[in-house]
Design a protein around this motif. Structure first.
Motif, short mmCIF file in Angstrom:
data_model
loop_
_atom_site.label_atom_id
_atom_site.label_comp_id
_atom_site.label_asym_id
_atom_site.label_seq_id
_atom_site.Cartn_x
_atom_site.Cartn_y
_atom_site.Cartn_z
N SER A 168 -24.50 -20.57 41.27
CA SER A 168 -25.37 -19.39 41.24
C SER A 168 -24.61 -18.15 41.68
O SER A 168 -24.82 -17.06 41.12
N HIS A 169 -23.71 -18.28 42.65
CA HIS A 169 -22.91 -17.13 43.09
C HIS A 169 -22.03 -16.62 41.95
O HIS A 169 -21.92 -15.40 41.73
N ARG A 171 -22.53 -17.10 38.70
CA ARG A 171 -23.37 -16.57 37.63
C ARG A 171 -23.80 -15.14 37.92
O ARG A 171 -23.79 -14.28 37.02
N VAL A 172 -24.17 -14.86 39.15
CA VAL A 172 -24.57 -13.50 39.52
C VAL A 172 -23.38 -12.55 39.44
O VAL A 172 -23.49 -11.41 38.98
N ARG A 175 -22.74 -11.68 35.87
CA ARG A 175 -23.75 -10.74 35.37
C ARG A 175 -23.43 -9.31 35.80
O ARG A 175 -23.70 -8.35 35.06
N LYS A 176 -22.85 -9.15 36.97
CA LYS A 176 -22.51 -7.81 37.46
C LYS A 176 -21.41 -7.16 36.62
O LYS A 176 -21.35 -5.92 36.54
#
Length: 272
Positions: A168-169, A171-172, A175-176
Protein backbone atom coordinates in the motif's frame (compact mmCIF):
# COMPACT_ATOMS: atom_id res chain seq x y z
CA UNK A 1 -20.05 39.95 -54.34
CA UNK A 2 -19.01 38.09 -57.52
CA UNK A 3 -16.98 34.89 -57.27
CA UNK A 4 -13.40 35.98 -58.11
CA UNK A 5 -11.96 32.81 -59.68
CA UNK A 6 -14.84 32.08 -62.08
CA UNK A 7 -15.33 33.93 -65.34
CA UNK A 8 -18.64 35.42 -66.44
CA UNK A 9 -18.79 33.03 -69.39
CA UNK A 10 -18.52 29.95 -67.16
CA UNK A 11 -21.25 31.24 -64.86
CA UNK A 12 -23.44 32.05 -67.82
CA UNK A 13 -23.05 28.57 -69.28
CA UNK A 14 -23.81 26.90 -65.95
CA UNK A 15 -26.76 29.07 -65.06
CA UNK A 16 -28.26 28.78 -68.54
CA UNK A 17 -29.03 25.12 -67.87
CA UNK A 18 -32.75 24.65 -67.15
CA UNK A 19 -32.25 22.72 -63.88
CA UNK A 20 -29.98 25.19 -62.14
CA UNK A 21 -30.83 28.53 -63.64
CA UNK A 22 -33.21 29.58 -60.87
CA UNK A 23 -31.32 30.37 -57.65
CA UNK A 24 -28.33 28.30 -56.52
CA UNK A 25 -25.46 26.41 -58.13
CA UNK A 26 -22.40 24.47 -57.02
CA UNK A 27 -19.25 25.70 -58.72
CA UNK A 28 -16.25 23.35 -58.79
CA UNK A 29 -12.88 25.02 -59.25
CA UNK A 30 -9.40 23.59 -58.58
CA UNK A 31 -10.70 20.60 -56.62
CA UNK A 32 -12.82 22.66 -54.20
CA UNK A 33 -16.59 23.14 -54.12
CA UNK A 34 -18.13 26.56 -53.66
CA UNK A 35 -21.87 27.05 -53.23
CA UNK A 36 -23.27 30.42 -54.26
CA UNK A 37 -26.68 31.97 -54.82
CA UNK A 38 -27.87 34.91 -56.87
CA UNK A 39 -28.35 38.19 -55.10
CA UNK A 40 -31.22 38.96 -57.51
CA UNK A 41 -33.48 36.24 -58.81
CA UNK A 42 -34.16 35.58 -62.49
CA UNK A 43 -37.55 36.40 -63.98
CA UNK A 44 -39.86 33.58 -64.95
CA UNK A 45 -39.32 32.06 -68.37
CA UNK A 46 -40.74 29.28 -70.51
CA UNK A 47 -39.17 25.84 -70.46
CA UNK A 48 -38.32 25.88 -74.18
CA UNK A 49 -36.53 29.23 -73.95
CA UNK A 50 -33.41 30.52 -72.26
CA UNK A 51 -33.73 33.05 -69.42
CA UNK A 52 -32.81 36.64 -70.11
CA UNK A 53 -29.85 37.40 -67.89
CA UNK A 54 -28.79 40.95 -67.13
CA UNK A 55 -25.63 42.19 -65.48
CA UNK A 56 -27.37 42.28 -62.10
CA UNK A 57 -27.95 38.53 -62.37
CA UNK A 58 -24.20 37.82 -62.35
CA UNK A 59 -23.77 39.02 -58.79
CA UNK A 60 -23.55 36.15 -56.31
CA UNK A 61 -23.08 35.66 -52.62
CA UNK A 62 -21.20 32.72 -51.21
CA UNK A 63 -23.18 30.46 -48.87
CA UNK A 64 -22.03 27.75 -46.54
CA UNK A 65 -21.39 24.34 -48.03
CA UNK A 66 -24.10 22.03 -46.62
CA UNK A 67 -21.79 19.01 -46.89
CA UNK A 68 -18.34 20.05 -45.58
CA UNK A 69 -15.44 17.82 -46.59
CA UNK A 70 -14.28 15.30 -43.95
CA UNK A 71 -11.27 16.30 -41.86
CA UNK A 72 -10.34 12.75 -40.76
CA UNK A 73 -9.41 9.59 -42.60
CA UNK A 74 -9.38 5.92 -41.61
CA UNK A 75 -5.95 4.28 -41.82
CA UNK A 76 -4.54 0.82 -41.13
CA UNK A 77 -1.59 0.86 -38.74
CA UNK A 78 1.32 -1.29 -39.92
CA UNK A 79 3.38 -0.75 -36.76
CA UNK A 80 3.00 0.20 -33.10
CA UNK A 81 2.30 3.94 -32.83
CA UNK A 82 2.44 5.17 -29.24
CA UNK A 83 -0.77 6.82 -28.09
CA UNK A 84 -2.61 5.88 -31.29
CA UNK A 85 -2.77 2.08 -31.67
CA UNK A 86 -0.92 -1.14 -32.39
CA UNK A 87 -0.29 -3.09 -35.56
CA UNK A 88 -3.53 -4.07 -37.31
CA UNK A 89 -5.71 -1.37 -35.74
CA UNK A 90 -7.91 0.76 -38.00
CA UNK A 91 -8.07 4.25 -36.52
CA UNK A 92 -9.29 7.68 -37.56
CA UNK A 93 -6.64 10.39 -37.76
CA UNK A 94 -6.57 13.96 -39.11
CA UNK A 95 -5.66 14.15 -42.77
CA UNK A 96 -2.63 16.30 -42.00
CA UNK A 97 -1.25 13.67 -39.63
CA UNK A 98 -1.73 10.98 -42.25
CA UNK A 99 -0.12 13.02 -45.01
CA UNK A 100 2.74 14.61 -43.06
CA UNK A 101 3.66 11.82 -40.65
CA UNK A 102 2.08 8.36 -40.84
CA UNK A 103 2.37 7.97 -44.61
CA UNK A 104 5.92 9.33 -44.81
CA UNK A 105 7.12 7.18 -41.89
CA UNK A 106 5.39 4.10 -43.39
CA UNK A 107 3.52 3.49 -40.17
CA UNK A 108 0.09 3.23 -41.79
CA UNK A 109 -1.61 2.53 -45.08
CA UNK A 110 -5.08 2.57 -46.61
CA UNK A 111 -7.43 -0.06 -45.09
CA UNK A 112 -8.15 -1.80 -48.38
CA UNK A 113 -9.00 -5.55 -48.39
CA UNK A 114 -5.67 -6.30 -50.08
CA UNK A 115 -3.64 -4.36 -47.48
CA UNK A 116 -5.55 -5.95 -44.61
CA UNK A 117 -4.95 -9.45 -46.00
CA UNK A 118 -1.21 -8.78 -46.47
CA UNK A 119 -0.91 -7.39 -42.95
CA UNK A 120 -2.78 -10.36 -41.44
CA UNK A 121 -0.30 -12.71 -43.10
CA UNK A 122 2.58 -10.73 -41.63
CA UNK A 123 0.94 -10.68 -38.19
CA UNK A 124 0.42 -14.46 -38.22
CA UNK A 125 4.14 -14.92 -38.89
CA UNK A 126 4.93 -12.94 -35.72
CA UNK A 127 3.18 -15.53 -33.54
CA UNK A 128 3.21 -14.89 -29.79
CA UNK A 129 5.13 -11.64 -30.19
CA UNK A 130 2.06 -9.84 -31.46
CA UNK A 131 -0.11 -11.21 -28.63
CA UNK A 132 2.33 -9.76 -26.11
CA UNK A 133 2.23 -6.33 -27.75
CA UNK A 134 -1.57 -6.42 -27.85
CA UNK A 135 -1.71 -7.05 -24.10
CA UNK A 136 0.59 -4.10 -23.44
CA UNK A 137 -1.53 -1.53 -25.27
CA UNK A 138 -0.83 1.70 -27.10
CA UNK A 139 0.58 3.70 -24.15
CA UNK A 140 2.79 0.93 -22.77
CA UNK A 141 6.11 1.86 -24.38
CA UNK A 142 6.04 5.44 -23.09
CA UNK A 143 5.06 4.23 -19.62
CA UNK A 144 7.65 1.45 -19.44
CA UNK A 145 10.48 3.64 -20.66
CA UNK A 146 9.70 6.18 -17.94
CA UNK A 147 9.39 3.53 -15.26
CA UNK A 148 12.82 2.11 -16.12
CA UNK A 149 14.42 5.39 -15.05
CA UNK A 150 12.26 5.90 -11.96
CA UNK A 151 13.57 6.45 -8.46
CA UNK A 152 10.41 6.34 -6.38
CA UNK A 153 10.37 8.32 -3.12
CA UNK A 154 8.39 6.42 -0.47
CA UNK A 155 7.51 8.44 2.62
CA UNK A 156 6.79 6.84 5.97
CA UNK A 157 5.89 8.57 9.22
CA UNK A 158 8.46 7.81 11.95
CA UNK A 159 7.03 5.83 14.84
CA UNK A 160 8.41 4.72 18.18
CA UNK A 161 6.86 1.27 17.65
CA UNK A 162 8.47 0.98 14.22
CA UNK A 163 6.82 0.34 10.88
CA UNK A 164 6.90 -2.21 8.09
CA UNK A 165 6.94 -1.49 4.38
CA UNK A 166 3.78 -2.71 2.61
CA UNK A 167 2.44 -2.74 -0.93
CA UNK A 168 0.00 0.00 0.00
CA UNK A 169 2.90 2.39 0.72
CA UNK A 170 4.37 1.78 -2.73
CA UNK A 171 0.99 2.08 -4.44
CA UNK A 172 0.39 5.49 -2.85
CA UNK A 173 3.91 6.63 -3.75
CA UNK A 174 3.36 5.58 -7.38
CA UNK A 175 0.09 7.49 -7.48
CA UNK A 176 1.89 10.64 -6.32
CA UNK A 177 4.20 10.51 -9.36
CA UNK A 178 1.31 9.86 -11.76
CA UNK A 179 1.42 6.05 -12.07
CA UNK A 180 -1.69 4.00 -11.30
CA UNK A 181 -0.93 0.45 -10.14
CA UNK A 182 -2.69 -2.25 -8.20
CA UNK A 183 -1.20 -4.04 -5.23
CA UNK A 184 -1.25 -7.30 -7.20
CA UNK A 185 1.22 -5.81 -9.70
CA UNK A 186 3.71 -4.88 -6.93
CA UNK A 187 6.25 -7.36 -5.60
CA UNK A 188 8.10 -6.36 -2.45
CA UNK A 189 11.83 -6.99 -2.07
CA UNK A 190 13.05 -10.25 -0.59
CA UNK A 191 13.50 -8.57 2.79
CA UNK A 192 10.42 -6.34 3.22
CA UNK A 193 11.29 -5.51 6.83
CA UNK A 194 13.07 -2.27 5.99
CA UNK A 195 13.41 -0.10 9.06
CA UNK A 196 15.93 2.57 8.02
CA UNK A 197 15.80 5.17 5.24
CA UNK A 198 17.64 4.24 2.09
CA UNK A 199 17.31 2.67 -1.34
CA UNK A 200 15.65 -0.65 -2.11
CA UNK A 201 14.43 -2.50 -5.21
CA UNK A 202 10.90 -3.72 -5.87
CA UNK A 203 9.27 -5.30 -8.93
CA UNK A 204 6.40 -3.78 -10.91
CA UNK A 205 4.49 -5.95 -13.39
CA UNK A 206 2.58 -4.31 -16.24
CA UNK A 207 -0.49 -6.09 -17.68
CA UNK A 208 0.90 -9.47 -16.50
CA UNK A 209 3.44 -9.30 -19.34
CA UNK A 210 6.49 -7.21 -18.39
CA UNK A 211 8.12 -7.31 -14.95
CA UNK A 212 10.55 -4.46 -14.30
CA UNK A 213 12.77 -3.87 -11.31
CA UNK A 214 12.26 -0.34 -10.01
CA UNK A 215 14.48 1.67 -7.68
CA UNK A 216 12.86 3.31 -4.67
CA UNK A 217 14.14 5.44 -1.79
CA UNK A 218 12.61 5.24 1.63
CA UNK A 219 12.49 8.59 3.46
CA UNK A 220 10.93 9.78 6.70
CA UNK A 221 8.11 12.27 6.39
CA UNK A 222 8.81 15.36 8.54
CA UNK A 223 6.37 16.01 11.36
CA UNK A 224 6.63 19.79 10.90
CA UNK A 225 6.24 21.91 7.80
CA UNK A 226 9.35 22.19 5.63
CA UNK A 227 9.71 24.05 2.34
CA UNK A 228 11.87 21.22 0.98
CA UNK A 229 11.27 17.73 2.31
CA UNK A 230 13.71 14.82 1.94
CA UNK A 231 11.47 13.43 -0.82
CA UNK A 232 11.87 16.67 -2.81
CA UNK A 233 15.66 16.21 -2.96
CA UNK A 234 15.34 12.89 -4.81
CA UNK A 235 15.69 12.87 -8.59
CA UNK A 236 12.56 10.97 -9.58
CA UNK A 237 12.98 10.54 -13.34
CA UNK A 238 15.79 9.86 -15.84
CA UNK A 239 17.87 7.66 -13.56
CA UNK A 240 20.00 4.64 -14.59
CA UNK A 241 17.92 1.55 -15.23
CA UNK A 242 17.86 -1.29 -12.73
CA UNK A 243 16.62 -4.04 -15.04
CA UNK A 244 19.36 -4.84 -17.60
CA UNK A 245 18.38 -5.52 -21.20
CA UNK A 246 19.69 -9.09 -20.95
CA UNK A 247 16.95 -10.00 -18.47
CA UNK A 248 14.21 -8.98 -20.90
CA UNK A 249 12.78 -11.19 -23.61
CA UNK A 250 13.87 -10.36 -27.18
CA UNK A 251 10.40 -9.02 -28.02
CA UNK A 252 10.24 -6.71 -25.00
CA UNK A 253 13.89 -5.68 -25.41
CA UNK A 254 13.29 -4.55 -28.99
CA UNK A 255 10.03 -2.91 -27.97
CA UNK A 256 11.59 -0.87 -25.13
CA UNK A 257 14.80 0.12 -26.92
CA UNK A 258 12.86 1.60 -29.84
CA UNK A 259 12.32 5.35 -29.26
CA UNK A 260 8.75 6.21 -28.42
CA UNK A 261 6.75 8.25 -30.93
CA UNK A 262 5.22 11.38 -29.44
CA UNK A 263 2.00 11.49 -31.44
CA UNK A 264 0.76 14.59 -29.60
CA UNK A 265 3.67 16.62 -31.00
CA UNK A 266 2.59 15.75 -34.55
CA UNK A 267 -1.02 16.68 -33.80
CA UNK A 268 0.11 20.19 -32.91
CA UNK A 269 2.82 20.72 -35.53
CA UNK A 270 3.78 18.39 -38.41
CA UNK A 271 7.47 17.49 -38.84
CA UNK A 272 9.57 19.36 -41.36
Amino acid sequence: MPVPSLSRTVCSQLLSLPLIACRRVLLRQNGTVQMVERVRSVNLYQDDKQPKLRSRHYIYRKIENPIPPPTEIEVLLTDHVDGLGIMGDIVKVPKKMWRNFLYQARLATYPTPENIADLNTEMKAMGDSLNILKKLGKYSRITLQRIRGLNLPVELVPSAKGWTLTKSHIRVALRKVGISATEDSITLPEDPNIHTPGEFIFTLTMNDVVALKVRATLVERPLVFMEETPADRIQVWNNPTVTPDDELSPVIRKFLTTPAIDINAYRQKPPK
